[in-house]
Design a protein around this motif. Structure first.
Motif, PDB file in Angstrom:
ATOM      1  N   GLU A 138       0.568  -1.152  -0.198  1.00 17.49           N
ATOM      2  CA  GLU A 138       0.042   0.047  -0.104  1.00 17.49           C
ATOM      3  C   GLU A 138       1.036   1.004  -0.111  1.00 17.49           C
ATOM      4  OE1 GLU A 138      -3.744   2.577   2.668  1.00 17.49           O
ATOM      5  OE2 GLU A 138      -2.443   0.573   3.474  1.00 17.49           O
ATOM      6  N   ILE A 139       0.838   1.980  -1.162  1.00 17.85           N
ATOM      7  CA  ILE A 139       1.644   3.228  -1.026  1.00 17.85           C
ATOM      8  C   ILE A 139       0.133   4.661  -0.913  1.00 17.85           C
ATOM      9  CG2 ILE A 139       2.629   4.612  -3.035  1.00 17.85           C
ATOM     10  CD1 ILE A 139       3.547   2.469  -4.561  1.00 17.85           C
ATOM     11  N   THR A 140       0.567   5.643   0.052  1.00 13.61           N
ATOM     12  CA  THR A 140      -0.050   6.612   0.206  1.00 13.61           C
ATOM     13  C   THR A 140       0.754   7.597   0.491  1.00 13.61           C
ATOM     14  OG1 THR A 140       0.512   6.753   2.931  1.00 13.61           O
ATOM     15  CG2 THR A 140      -0.919   5.155   2.697  1.00 13.61           C
ATOM     16  N   GLU A 141       0.080   8.741   0.031  1.00 12.82           N
ATOM     17  CA  GLU A 141       0.795  10.144  -0.099  1.00 12.82           C
ATOM     18  C   GLU A 141      -0.488  10.931   0.752  1.00 12.82           C
ATOM     19  OE1 GLU A 141       3.185  10.415  -4.395  1.00 12.82           O
ATOM     20  OE2 GLU A 141       0.285  10.084  -3.939  1.00 12.82           O
ATOM     21  N   ASN A 142       0.489  11.968   1.152  1.00 13.09           N
ATOM     22  CA  ASN A 142      -0.685  13.197   2.006  1.00 13.09           C
ATOM     23  C   ASN A 142       0.138  13.838   1.727  1.00 13.09           C
ATOM     24  OD1 ASN A 142       0.873  13.214   4.644  1.00 13.09           O
ATOM     25  ND2 ASN A 142       0.162  11.201   4.159  1.00 13.09           N
ATOM     26  N   GLY A 143      -0.487  15.453   2.286  1.00 13.32           N
ATOM     27  CA  GLY A 143       0.644  16.734   2.487  1.00 13.32           C
ATOM     28  C   GLY A 143      -0.420  17.917   2.667  1.00 13.32           C
ATOM     29  N   TYR A 144       0.000  18.900   2.232  1.00 16.93           N
ATOM     30  CA  TYR A 144      -1.237  20.286   2.280  1.00 16.93           C
ATOM     31  C   TYR A 144      -0.720  21.233   1.353  1.00 16.93           C
ATOM     32  CZ  TYR A 144      -3.169  24.451   4.416  1.00 16.93           C
ATOM     33  OH  TYR A 144      -3.521  26.003   3.969  1.00 16.93           O
ATOM     34  N   ASN A 145      -1.232  22.109   0.717  1.00 10.08           N
ATOM     35  CA  ASN A 145      -0.777  23.510  -0.324  1.00 10.08           C
ATOM     36  C   ASN A 145      -1.788  24.635   0.314  1.00 10.08           C
ATOM     37  OD1 ASN A 145      -0.724  24.565  -2.801  1.00 10.08           O
ATOM     38  ND2 ASN A 145      -1.032  22.715  -3.958  1.00 10.08           N
ATOM     39  N   SER A 149      -6.416  20.276   2.034  1.00 10.81           N
ATOM     40  CA  SER A 149      -5.331  18.526   2.199  1.00 10.81           C
ATOM     41  C   SER A 149      -5.400  18.016   0.736  1.00 10.81           C
ATOM     42  CB  SER A 149      -5.086  18.791   3.433  1.00 10.81           C
ATOM     43  OG  SER A 149      -4.840  19.499   4.438  1.00 10.81           O
ATOM     44  N   PHE A 150      -4.136  16.709   0.898  1.00 11.49           N
ATOM     45  CA  PHE A 150      -4.370  15.547   0.043  1.00 11.49           C
ATOM     46  C   PHE A 150      -4.313  14.578   0.388  1.00 11.49           C
ATOM     47  CE2 PHE A 150      -0.846  17.973  -1.007  1.00 11.49           C
ATOM     48  CZ  PHE A 150       0.601  17.726  -0.871  1.00 11.49           C
ATOM     49  N   TYR A 151      -4.755  13.853  -0.019  1.00 11.36           N
ATOM     50  CA  TYR A 151      -4.461  12.382   0.683  1.00 11.36           C
ATOM     51  C   TYR A 151      -4.096  10.979  -0.448  1.00 11.36           C
ATOM     52  CZ  TYR A 151      -4.457   8.210   2.513  1.00 11.36           C
ATOM     53  OH  TYR A 151      -4.374   6.592   3.590  1.00 11.36           O
ATOM     54  N   ASN A 152      -3.985  10.296  -0.739  1.00 13.94           N
ATOM     55  CA  ASN A 152      -4.222   8.961  -1.485  1.00 13.94           C
ATOM     56  C   ASN A 152      -3.271   8.182  -0.942  1.00 13.94           C
ATOM     57  OD1 ASN A 152      -4.318   8.420  -4.796  1.00 13.94           O
ATOM     58  ND2 ASN A 152      -2.034   8.369  -5.066  1.00 13.94           N
ATOM     59  N   SER A 153      -4.442   7.269  -1.550  1.00 13.00           N
ATOM     60  CA  SER A 153      -3.538   5.453  -1.297  1.00 13.00           C
ATOM     61  C   SER A 153      -4.003   4.650  -2.497  1.00 13.00           C
ATOM     62  CB  SER A 153      -4.697   5.418  -0.016  1.00 13.00           C
ATOM     63  OG  SER A 153      -3.925   3.638   0.483  1.00 13.00           O
ATOM     64  N   GLU A 154      -2.444   3.466  -2.494  1.00 16.63           N
ATOM     65  CA  GLU A 154      -3.430   2.529  -3.816  1.00 16.63           C
ATOM     66  C   GLU A 154      -1.971   1.107  -3.598  1.00 16.63           C
ATOM     67  OE1 GLU A 154      -2.640   2.925  -8.394  1.00 16.63           O
ATOM     68  OE2 GLU A 154      -2.228   4.359  -8.051  1.00 16.63           O
ATOM     69  N   ILE A 155      -3.016   0.219  -3.882  1.00 13.65           N
ATOM     70  CA  ILE A 155      -2.491  -1.042  -3.813  1.00 13.65           C
ATOM     71  C   ILE A 155      -2.172  -1.635  -4.617  1.00 13.65           C
ATOM     72  CG2 ILE A 155      -2.916  -3.377  -2.646  1.00 13.65           C
ATOM     73  CD1 ILE A 155      -3.472  -1.534  -1.053  1.00 13.65           C
ATOM     74  N   VAL A 156      -0.327  -1.668  -4.904  1.00 10.73           N
ATOM     75  CA  VAL A 156      -0.366  -2.492  -5.822  1.00 10.73           C
ATOM     76  C   VAL A 156       0.974  -3.143  -5.590  1.00 10.73           C
ATOM     77  CG1 VAL A 156       0.410  -0.241  -6.862  1.00 10.73           C
ATOM     78  CG2 VAL A 156       1.692  -0.594  -5.408  1.00 10.73           C
ATOM     79  N   GLN A 157       1.538  -4.527  -6.182  1.00  8.74           N
ATOM     80  CA  GLN A 157       2.141  -5.604  -6.417  1.00  8.74           C
ATOM     81  C   GLN A 157       3.386  -5.212  -6.595  1.00  8.74           C
ATOM     82  OE1 GLN A 157       0.764  -9.244  -8.256  1.00  8.74           O
ATOM     83  NE2 GLN A 157       2.458  -9.131  -9.088  1.00  8.74           N
TER      84      GLN A 157
END
Length: 219
Positions: A108-115, A121-129
């Protein structure tokens, strides 16, 4: 000269094959894990002495039904010591082993932060192999019984530590377009809970057969 060399090599090869064929060999399959999630076979060469064997093992983990997030194959060498054998290399044992793994697991790769430019605020999560490789070393202990008809029953449990591991981070679709414009940006990678970066485990109930001449009981 070449003729004598070829003859010597042939004699040495035949002698080695004859000795190997007449020696004792234990072949086992991990029956409990075969029913559940894994095929695993184990081999031991018994001719070092009645207390010590040199072996190898290998297998493939195909997972529980309806689970396709964690697969790998493995193999490795093992040295076992049997302190109190009766029929040679039986009863309680302790061993040292190494194991190479090659497979894949979910990441699971997650990205988050603030602009601050748009006050969002932003957030992204994705499941990859993620493909991986590991090399572990550890200790193995268990029991093994050999019947008069050379049938083998046994069990073992082992714990090791990964001396090397490498996970590949695959390509994924990020929803965050302008990371450099953000006041803060964090990215994290989480390995599936079925996988371990640092520890190596082995366990099972085994059945098998001892080939070669019958072992002599210890006096």
């Amino acid at each position: 000269m070449k003729k004598h060399l070829y003859t010597l090599l042939l004699v040495l090869t035949m002698t080695t094959i004859s000795h190997w064929a007449s020696a004792q060999h234990d072949f086992q399959i991990n029956l409990s894990n075969l029913i559940l999630y894994e095929i695993n076979v184990n081999y031991e060469f018994l001719e070092l002495n009645e207390n010590t064997t040199l072996g190898a093992f290998g297998g493939y983990v195909y997972g529980f039904p309806d689970q396709d997030d964690h697969r790998y194959y493995y193999f490795g060498p093992e040295l076992r010591f049997y302190p109190f054998p009766i029929k040679g290399a039986d009863l309680f044992f302790i061993g040292i082993y190494s194991r190479y793994k090659n497979g894949y697991t979910d990441m699971e790769i997650t990205e988050n932060g603030y602009n601050s430019a748009n006050n969002e605020s932003f957030y992204n999560s994705e499941i990859v192999q993620s493909d991986y490789q590991k090399v572990a070393v550890g200790f193995n202990l268990g029991m093994k019984w050999v019947t008069d008809s050379n049938i083998i029953f046994g069990f073992n449990t082992a714990l090791g530590r990964n001396a090397y591991f490498h996970y590949e981070t695959p390509q994924y679709q990020s929803s965050i377009k302008n990371q450099s414009d953000s006041d803060s940006y964090n990215k994290n990678e989480y390995i599936d809970s079925n996988d371990s970066k640092y520890w190596d485990f082995r366990i099972g109930v085994h059945v098998g057969y001892r080939f070669g001449r019958t072992a002599k009981a210890s006096e």
